[in-house]
Design a protein around this motif. Sequence first.
Motif, mmCIF file in Angstrom:
data_model
loop_
_atom_site.group_PDB
_atom_site.id
_atom_site.type_symbol
_atom_site.label_atom_id
_atom_site.label_comp_id
_atom_site.label_asym_id
_atom_site.label_seq_id
_atom_site.Cartn_x
_atom_site.Cartn_y
_atom_site.Cartn_z
ATOM 1 N N THR A 1 32.024 44.418 29.832
ATOM 2 C CA THR A 1 32.334 43.756 31.095
ATOM 3 C C THR A 1 33.084 42.443 30.844
ATOM 4 O O THR A 1 33.038 41.889 29.730
ATOM 5 C CB THR A 1 31.049 43.420 31.880
ATOM 6 N N ALA A 2 33.722 41.947 31.879
ATOM 7 C CA ALA A 2 34.439 40.669 31.793
ATOM 8 C C ALA A 2 33.457 39.539 31.456
ATOM 9 O O ALA A 2 33.751 38.685 30.618
ATOM 10 C CB ALA A 2 35.162 40.388 33.107
ATOM 11 N N SER A 3 32.289 39.557 32.081
ATOM 12 C CA SER A 3 31.312 38.486 31.820
ATOM 13 C C SER A 3 30.840 38.521 30.372
ATOM 14 O O SER A 3 30.596 37.469 29.768
ATOM 15 C CB SER A 3 30.133 38.559 32.792
ATOM 16 N N TYR A 4 30.741 39.708 29.790
ATOM 17 C CA TYR A 4 30.364 39.821 28.377
ATOM 18 C C TYR A 4 31.378 39.081 27.499
ATOM 19 O O TYR A 4 31.007 38.338 26.589
ATOM 20 C CB TYR A 4 30.282 41.294 27.968
ATOM 21 N N HIS A 5 32.662 39.263 27.779
ATOM 22 C CA HIS A 5 33.706 38.593 26.992
ATOM 23 C C HIS A 5 33.606 37.076 27.123
ATOM 24 O O HIS A 5 33.774 36.353 26.138
ATOM 25 C CB HIS A 5 35.096 39.075 27.417
ATOM 26 N N ILE A 6 33.331 36.599 28.333
ATOM 27 C CA ILE A 6 33.178 35.156 28.560
ATOM 28 C C ILE A 6 31.976 34.640 27.773
ATOM 29 O O ILE A 6 32.072 33.633 27.056
ATOM 30 C CB ILE A 6 33.024 34.844 30.071
ATOM 31 N N GLN A 7 30.845 35.337 27.874
ATOM 32 C CA GLN A 7 29.629 34.931 27.159
ATOM 33 C C GLN A 7 29.851 34.916 25.651
ATOM 34 O O GLN A 7 29.408 33.990 24.966
ATOM 35 C CB GLN A 7 28.471 35.872 27.505
ATOM 36 N N LEU B 1 35.399 26.725 28.388
ATOM 37 C CA LEU B 1 34.595 25.502 28.549
ATOM 38 C C LEU B 1 34.460 25.111 30.014
ATOM 39 O O LEU B 1 33.446 24.552 30.414
ATOM 40 C CB LEU B 1 35.206 24.331 27.766
ATOM 41 N N THR B 2 35.473 25.408 30.807
ATOM 42 C CA THR B 2 35.448 25.004 32.213
ATOM 43 C C THR B 2 35.262 26.174 33.179
ATOM 44 O O THR B 2 34.813 25.970 34.297
ATOM 45 C CB THR B 2 36.745 24.256 32.593
ATOM 46 N N LYS B 3 35.623 27.372 32.741
ATOM 47 C CA LYS B 3 35.507 28.545 33.616
ATOM 48 C C LYS B 3 34.552 29.546 32.993
ATOM 49 O O LYS B 3 34.870 30.146 31.965
ATOM 50 C CB LYS B 3 36.878 29.182 33.841
ATOM 51 N N LYS B 4 33.405 29.722 33.637
ATOM 52 C CA LYS B 4 32.383 30.603 33.080
ATOM 53 C C LYS B 4 32.111 31.836 33.949
ATOM 54 O O LYS B 4 31.321 32.680 33.586
ATOM 55 C CB LYS B 4 31.089 29.818 32.860
ATOM 56 N N MET B 5 32.781 31.920 35.080
ATOM 57 C CA MET B 5 32.536 33.013 36.023
ATOM 58 C C MET B 5 33.738 33.962 36.070
ATOM 59 O O MET B 5 34.880 33.516 36.007
ATOM 60 C CB MET B 5 32.290 32.461 37.429
ATOM 61 N N VAL B 6 33.450 35.249 36.220
ATOM 62 C CA VAL B 6 34.507 36.262 36.301
ATOM 63 C C VAL B 6 35.459 35.937 37.455
ATOM 64 O O VAL B 6 36.678 36.069 37.314
ATOM 65 C CB VAL B 6 33.906 37.678 36.457
ATOM 66 N N ILE B 7 34.913 35.459 38.554
ATOM 67 C CA ILE B 7 35.739 35.152 39.732
ATOM 68 C C ILE B 7 36.815 34.110 39.418
ATOM 69 O O ILE B 7 37.925 34.173 39.938
ATOM 70 C CB ILE B 7 34.865 34.718 40.960
ATOM 71 N N ASP B 8 36.509 33.159 38.527
ATOM 72 C CA ASP B 8 37.499 32.141 38.149
ATOM 73 C C ASP B 8 38.737 32.784 37.530
ATOM 74 O O ASP B 8 39.867 32.408 37.828
ATOM 75 C CB ASP B 8 36.910 31.150 37.124
ATOM 76 N N TYR B 9 38.509 33.765 36.666
ATOM 77 C CA TYR B 9 39.620 34.448 35.992
ATOM 78 C C TYR B 9 40.307 35.431 36.937
ATOM 79 O O TYR B 9 41.526 35.584 36.894
ATOM 80 C CB TYR B 9 39.116 35.151 34.727
ATOM 81 N N ALA B 10 39.522 36.081 37.775
ATOM 82 C CA ALA B 10 40.087 37.022 38.746
ATOM 83 C C ALA B 10 41.076 36.301 39.677
ATOM 84 O O ALA B 10 42.174 36.805 39.924
ATOM 85 C CB ALA B 10 38.966 37.674 39.557
ATOM 86 N N ARG B 11 40.681 35.109 40.131
ATOM 87 C CA ARG B 11 41.574 34.325 41.003
ATOM 88 C C ARG B 11 42.879 34.022 40.289
ATOM 89 O O ARG B 11 43.953 34.137 40.860
ATOM 90 C CB ARG B 11 40.900 33.007 41.407
ATOM 91 N N GLU B 12 42.780 33.605 39.035
ATOM 92 C CA GLU B 12 43.973 33.261 38.274
ATOM 93 C C GLU B 12 44.882 34.467 38.060
ATOM 94 O O GLU B 12 46.101 34.343 37.996
ATOM 95 C CB GLU B 12 43.572 32.648 36.929
ATOM 96 N N LEU B 13 44.273 35.645 37.958
ATOM 97 C CA LEU B 13 45.040 36.878 37.754
ATOM 98 C C LEU B 13 45.390 37.566 39.076
ATOM 99 O O LEU B 13 45.986 38.651 39.076
ATOM 100 C CB LEU B 13 44.248 37.833 36.850
ATOM 101 N N CYS B 14 44.989 36.948 40.189
ATOM 102 C CA CYS B 14 45.298 37.459 41.530
ATOM 103 C C CYS B 14 44.737 38.857 41.785
ATOM 104 O O CYS B 14 45.407 39.730 42.344
ATOM 105 C CB CYS B 14 46.801 37.445 41.796
ATOM 106 N N VAL B 15 43.495 39.074 41.325
ATOM 107 C CA VAL B 15 42.790 40.331 41.592
ATOM 108 C C VAL B 15 41.356 39.982 41.990
ATOM 109 O O VAL B 15 40.927 38.839 41.843
ATOM 110 C CB VAL B 15 42.776 41.271 40.354
ATOM 111 N N SER B 16 40.611 40.970 42.470
ATOM 112 C CA SER B 16 39.210 40.715 42.805
ATOM 113 C C SER B 16 38.384 40.738 41.521
ATOM 114 O O SER B 16 38.789 41.328 40.511
ATOM 115 C CB SER B 16 38.686 41.781 43.775
ATOM 116 N N ALA B 17 37.222 40.113 41.570
ATOM 117 C CA ALA B 17 36.320 40.093 40.412
ATOM 118 C C ALA B 17 35.892 41.516 40.058
ATOM 119 O O ALA B 17 35.816 41.873 38.879
ATOM 120 C CB ALA B 17 35.107 39.211 40.699
ATOM 121 N N ASN B 18 35.623 42.329 41.068
ATOM 122 C CA ASN B 18 35.222 43.716 40.822
ATOM 123 C C ASN B 18 36.319 44.502 40.106
ATOM 124 O O ASN B 18 36.054 45.250 39.173
ATOM 125 C CB ASN B 18 34.866 44.437 42.136
ATOM 126 N N TYR B 19 37.538 44.324 40.572
ATOM 127 C CA TYR B 19 38.668 45.020 39.955
ATOM 128 C C TYR B 19 38.838 44.567 38.499
ATOM 129 O O TYR B 19 38.985 45.392 37.594
ATOM 130 C CB TYR B 19 39.960 44.783 40.747
#
Length: 110
Positions: free
Chosen positions: A51-57, A21-39
């Motif tokens: 893809t990660a964005s597919y799972h969010i969508q 509901l609050t985090k819709k971007m891959v980068i938001d989750y990547a930051r929380e997991l301490c990795v890059s969005a690409n990784y």
Amino acid sequence: YLDRDTQMVRKFISLVKRNFLTKKMVIDYARELCVSANYLNRVVKKISGFTASYHIQQQIILEAKRQALYSGLSMKEVACLLGFNDYAHFSKFFKNNSGSNFTCFKKAVG
């Protein structure tokens, strides 16, 4: 024993279920997991096939469908609840990710 990539994907999926509901971007989750969005995207796609964005969508669509079925809310109310300020964008997002528009979906299952 799960390898590191599988553990990361499980953690990512769990985070998505709690925070979509609050985090819709891959980068938001990547930051929380301490990795890059690409990784994160690469690992999620390798493990899950999507893809990660597919799972969010998909999580957002699942909740939109749940709201359409059980809440009695209008499309605008559901869009707002899901964090979409632009209703036209939500409508397009719903149709692109579910295959039907919100009103038709609601009528078909209701």
